[in-house]
Design a protein around this motif. Structure first.
Motif, PDB file in Angstrom:
ATOM      1  N   ALA B 313      24.175 -14.345 -12.842  1.00 23.83           N
ATOM      2  CA  ALA B 313      22.991 -14.755 -12.086  1.00 23.83           C
ATOM      3  C   ALA B 313      23.128 -14.375 -10.608  1.00 23.83           C
ATOM      4  O   ALA B 313      22.140 -14.103  -9.939  1.00 23.83           O
ATOM      5  N   CYS B 314      24.351 -14.371 -10.117  1.00 21.89           N
ATOM      6  CA  CYS B 314      24.584 -13.969  -8.730  1.00 21.89           C
ATOM      7  C   CYS B 314      24.890 -12.481  -8.657  1.00 21.89           C
ATOM      8  O   CYS B 314      24.389 -11.783  -7.779  1.00 21.89           O
ATOM      9  N   TYR B 316      26.985  -9.284  -7.714  1.00 20.76           N
ATOM     10  CA  TYR B 316      27.683  -9.057  -6.451  1.00 20.76           C
ATOM     11  C   TYR B 316      26.637  -8.940  -5.345  1.00 20.76           C
ATOM     12  O   TYR B 316      25.649  -8.226  -5.493  1.00 20.76           O
ATOM     13  N   VAL B 317      26.851  -9.642  -4.266  1.00 20.67           N
ATOM     14  CA  VAL B 317      25.952  -9.537  -3.115  1.00 20.67           C
ATOM     15  C   VAL B 317      26.774  -9.105  -1.905  1.00 20.67           C
ATOM     16  O   VAL B 317      27.865  -9.642  -1.664  1.00 20.67           O
ATOM     17  N   GLN B 318      26.263  -8.125  -1.186  1.00 22.52           N
ATOM     18  CA  GLN B 318      26.973  -7.635  -0.002  1.00 22.52           C
ATOM     19  C   GLN B 318      27.331  -8.801   0.908  1.00 22.52           C
ATOM     20  O   GLN B 318      26.500  -9.662   1.163  1.00 22.52           O
ATOM     21  N   GLY B 319      28.534  -8.802   1.393  1.00 18.90           N
ATOM     22  CA  GLY B 319      28.980  -9.904   2.236  1.00 18.90           C
ATOM     23  C   GLY B 319      29.996 -10.779   1.514  1.00 18.90           C
ATOM     24  O   GLY B 319      30.792 -11.459   2.145  1.00 18.90           O
ATOM     25  N   TYR B 402      23.369 -16.741  -3.479  1.00 20.36           N
ATOM     26  CA  TYR B 402      23.432 -15.341  -3.914  1.00 20.36           C
ATOM     27  C   TYR B 402      22.595 -15.024  -5.142  1.00 20.36           C
ATOM     28  O   TYR B 402      22.629 -13.903  -5.624  1.00 20.36           O
ATOM     29  N   PHE B 404      18.824 -14.683  -7.160  1.00 19.27           N
ATOM     30  CA  PHE B 404      17.646 -13.918  -6.771  1.00 19.27           C
ATOM     31  C   PHE B 404      16.876 -14.599  -5.626  1.00 19.27           C
ATOM     32  O   PHE B 404      16.608 -15.800  -5.687  1.00 19.27           O
ATOM     33  N   ALA B 405      16.557 -13.850  -4.611  1.00 24.56           N
ATOM     34  CA  ALA B 405      15.823 -14.319  -3.422  1.00 24.56           C
ATOM     35  C   ALA B 405      16.637 -15.302  -2.569  1.00 24.56           C
ATOM     36  O   ALA B 405      16.147 -15.830  -1.584  1.00 24.56           O
ATOM     37  N   GLN B 406      17.858 -15.531  -2.950  1.00 26.56           N
ATOM     38  CA  GLN B 406      18.829 -16.305  -2.161  1.00 26.56           C
ATOM     39  C   GLN B 406      18.287 -17.653  -1.656  1.00 26.56           C
ATOM     40  O   GLN B 406      18.305 -17.940  -0.450  1.00 26.56           O
ATOM     41  N   GLN B 410      17.997 -19.824   2.196  1.00 23.35           N
ATOM     42  CA  GLN B 410      16.691 -20.205   2.772  1.00 23.35           C
ATOM     43  C   GLN B 410      16.652 -21.702   3.050  1.00 23.35           C
ATOM     44  O   GLN B 410      16.188 -22.136   4.098  1.00 23.35           O
ATOM     45  N   ASN B 447      25.150 -16.142   4.863  1.00 25.28           N
ATOM     46  CA  ASN B 447      25.522 -15.185   3.829  1.00 25.28           C
ATOM     47  C   ASN B 447      27.005 -14.825   3.899  1.00 25.28           C
ATOM     48  O   ASN B 447      27.656 -14.655   2.873  1.00 25.28           O
ATOM     49  N   CYS B 448      27.523 -14.684   5.099  1.00 23.82           N
ATOM     50  CA  CYS B 448      28.937 -14.320   5.252  1.00 23.82           C
ATOM     51  C   CYS B 448      29.752 -15.470   5.817  1.00 23.82           C
ATOM     52  O   CYS B 448      30.869 -15.264   6.285  1.00 23.82           O
TER      53      CYS B 448
END
Lengths: 215, 542
Positions: B313-314, B316-319, B402, B404-406, B410, B447-448
């Motif tokens: 579901a997550c 890999y997301v940059q960061g 991470y 979808f749409a994080q 938000q 995010n990071c």
């Protein structure tokens, strides 16, 4: 705080889009700071820079939003297309896949950005001649088909980087200028009374006016 | 990038900051009703260890106590939040006292003493507190396997001290307690002693560990402490080898499955993930040469890929690669130190000005002699599994950052905005007037986890405390971000849109000292105490 580049006639919001790793951030850093970093970090969400250029006797300030290329960030980055008057759509001439991705990015712009947005297709990494996977002709052809401007650049050796941005900004300026003369009722490009034209997100206009009052 | 003058000393003039600074001053909590406090501590001990894992009962009790006994009534109340901060509620001396007493209570006297303590008088407390139990622990580390084989033999003795001499509030000094500590340890700072003691218990008291480690983990124990706080190492020492062995095996199975699958029938998503990871890992930009080692980069790629396969579901997301860095650094340093302890002094001599938790001690490459990396090859496999599980634990509570749409990010940004409106209304108003939206800079902060914003040693020190917090990454980080904005408020308030964004996306890194980090952390702590109680969530309170 004093701003050295406070004087400008026009302020244009530009977005940099394209697949991950095509060199968007380096194009921006080459243009704004004349820097290039082979190991630049991946962009997270959206990053910001500005630079002013002179064109046709006017000072144009570009407010450039550099977006993350990864799919997962699309939701957040597309919010930045709002109010943008120009876009540099970047691909990597040594990666066919990034050129194929251009179609998808165009759709993104059509879905989320102003319909008047001026788009320039940029084939970056032109220094990688021996690895070229997308010919200049292919790029040109695609650009013509979709009525985009086209240029090949190299952020590494600085070829055409300045030109790419200046050309896009000039193009926007001409359109704005023309529209301002011919269609004063067009709300997106209507010049403010007695002031220089500032084209930017309405939400940010408050800030601009405030600044002008205070300074 | 615009230039900004940051005056790091200006915070001394501000009430809130002074209050937060004071929490760190040794002795601050030694107000006159100290002996009552130790009595009180015993009363809530059961709660602290069991049903009150976050110390709220303790906090409430202390608050009531200081309200009831107006002995030498203090001006502290004016600047303190209504509940004393958990981490700061005891000076180290106080901790020490509690430790000694608890050993008596828990092991020797047991229920009998506990019952007595409930209705204890001052005198009784004094008597009790004069018993010291001391733990002589011998640790045998197997040097050849690189595993964490630790045999701990504990022998306990109860020392009866002359109670006449030891009456009063100073009855149990740290110095006294340390008399019997083995020679090797004498060179350690008091914090190190206490942590060492604590970590050698057969069952580690997690709450006490958190109380101590919140102030910064000494570098020699950081790896161990992080692994415990992240739940990778069990708190029962005897189970450690078994659990770690099982987890490492589990990772190896996942690893071979992830890669064999991807070779045969990789999905489109997995292909994209792998491509993105291989693109991003070499781009980890760090002054630390450790992260440039090819062997280490391969290790990072595998960890990220296995995690993303196991969490589709997550993905890999940059960061995420940034988030691996503190873990890799800390665990790697630990393995390296263990290996080289034969020819390096195990413990550094503490200087007066810096504790070993100081950001000064996160060395660039001093800890690593890169030519020695070959020696570590066998250890690297285990290290990889360890880092994987710690990474997994960090991301556990913030998976919605991470997806979808994080949405998690938000939501945190919305919370940060509301918090800012409450605690820095001027800055908040300024942002609004300038058209600055928090998402424009705070997105990357979350995010990071601020790894891009702060110097690496500061991040390590920040995590020392964050790991001690309940939902540290999911909620305490919101307060840290607010604290960061507050830290620069005076600079920010003078900037316009463009300079604001540029500043907040490129926060100056050269201003961070230990005391500034403390200001940052304690301000966050203070607000957290004000806005979160045990009964309500962050969202309800702000």
């Amino acid at each position: 705080m004093a701003r050295s580049d406070d004087e400008y006639d026009y302020l244009f919001k530009i977005v940099l889009i394209g697949d991950s790793g095509v060199g968007k951030s380096n194009l921006l850093s080459r243009f704004t700071r004349n820097e290039f970093n082979l190991e630049s970090k991946s962009t997270i969400g959206v990053e910001f820079a500005t630079k002013s250029v002179q064109t046709e006797g006017k000072t144009i300030k570009a407010q450039i939003w550099d977006t993350a290329g990864q799919e997962r960030y699309r939701a957040i980055t597309s919010a930045y297309y709002r109010g943008a008057v120009g876009a540099l759509l970047v691909y990597d001439i040594s990666k066919k896949e990034s050129f194929i991705g251009v179609e998808k990015w165009l759709k993104e712009l059509r879905d989320h950005a102003d319909s008047n947005i001026v788009i320039m297709l940029v084939g970056n990494k032109s220094d990688l001649k021996h690895l070229r996977a997308v010919s200049t002709e292919e790029g040109k052809e695609f650009a013509e088909k979709h009525s985009l401007s086209f240029i090949e650049t190299s952020a590494l050796d600085a070829t055409n980087v300045e030109q790419a941005f200046t050309q896009l900004l000039t193009e926007i300026y001409r359109i704005v200028h023309k529209k301002a003369l011919t269609n004063e009722k067009n709300p997106s490009f209507k010049p403010a009374l007695g002031e220089s034209v500032v084209v930017r997100d309405p939400a940010e206009d408050k800030g601009t006016h405030k600044k002008k009052c205070c300074s | 990038m615009s230039s900004t003058n940051v005056d790091s000393s200006r915070f001394e003039d501000e009430n809130l900051s002074v209050a937060s600074l004071i929490f760190y001053e040794p002795g601050f909590w030694e107000f006159p009703q100290r002996k009552f406090m130790s009595l009180h501590l015993h009363k809530v001990e059961g709660d602290l260890a069991g049903e009150d894992p976050y110390g709220f009962v303790l906090a409430d009790s202390l608050a009531k106590m200081s309200g009831a006994d107006n002995v030498g009534s203090t001006s502290y109340e004016d600047i303190l939040p209504k509940v004393p901060p958990r981490a700061a509620r005891l000076s180290f001396e106080e901790y020490n006292r509690t430790f000694s007493l608890n050993k008596v209570v828990d092991r020797q006297v047991g229920e009998e003493v506990k019952r007595q303590l409930q209705d204890a008088t001052d005198t009784r407390v004094a008597e009790q507190s004069n018993r010291i139990i001391h733990n002589n622990c011998r640790e045998e580390r197997s040097n050849d396997s690189g595993s964490f084989d630790t045999n701990i033999e504990s022998s306990m003795t109860v020392t009866e001290l002359d109670s006449d001499e030891k009456q009063g509030s100073d009855s149990l000094d740290c110095a006294l307690y340390e008399t019997d500590i083995p020679r090797e340890v004498e060179r350690l700072s008091p914090e190190c002693c206490r942590l060492k003691e604590l970590l050698q218990q057969s069952v580690i008291n997690l709450e006490r560990l958190k109380q101590l480690a919140w102030h910064g983990s000494p570098k020699d124990y950081r790896g161990t402490i992080w692994k415990i706080l992240l739940g990778y190492w069990p708190i029962v020492n005897l189970r450690r080898n078994e659990v770690v062995k099982r987890k490492r095996e589990d990772y190896r199975v996942s690893l071979s499955r992830a890669f064999s699958q991807s070779r045969k029938s990789e999905t489109e998503q997995e292909r994209l993930v792998w491509r993105q990871i291989t693109l991003d890992v070499p781009r980890i930009c760090s002054d630390y040469n450790l992260f440039r080692l090819p062997a280490l980069q391969e290790l990072l790629k595998r960890i990220l890929f296995v995690w993303s396969v196991r969490h589709p579901a997550c993905g890999y997301v940059q960061g995420m690669n940034d988030i691996l860095m503190p873990l890799v650094y800390v665990l790697f340093s630990e393995v390296y130190q263990t290996r080289t302890s034969t020819f390096r002094p195990t413990f550094t001599v503490e200087t007066e000005s810096f504790s070993s938790a100081s950001i000064q001690y996160v060395e660039k490459d001093g800890v690593l002699n890169l030519e020695d990396i070959d020696e570590l090859n066998t250890a690297l496999d285990d290290l990889e599994a360890d880092v994987y599980w710690c990474f997994s634990s960090v991301l556990e509570s913030i998976q919605d950052f991470y997806t979808f749409a994080q949405p998690g990010i938000q939501r945190r940004i919305q919370l940060l905005e509301r918090l800012l409106g409450r605690v820095c209304p001027n800055l908040y108003g300024h942002f609004q007037r300038q058209g600055v939206e928090l998402v424009q800079f705070a997105f990357r902060w979350f995010n990071c986890l601020l790894i891009r914003e702060l110097p690496f040693p500061v991040v390590i020190r920040l995590w020392d405390s964050v790991l001690c917090e309940e939902d540290g990454f999911g909620s305490f980080y919101v307060f840290i971000c607010a604290s960061l904005l507050h830290f620069f408020e005076k600079d920010l308030i003078r900037m316009e849109f463009q300079d604001l964004i540029l500043f907040l996306q490129n926060i100056p890194k050269d201003i961070w000292t230990d005391s500034n980090v403390k200001i940052l952390l304690s301000q966050a702590y203070l607000w957290r105490e004000i806005f979160i109680s045990s009964k309500s969530s962050l969202a309800d309170r702000i």
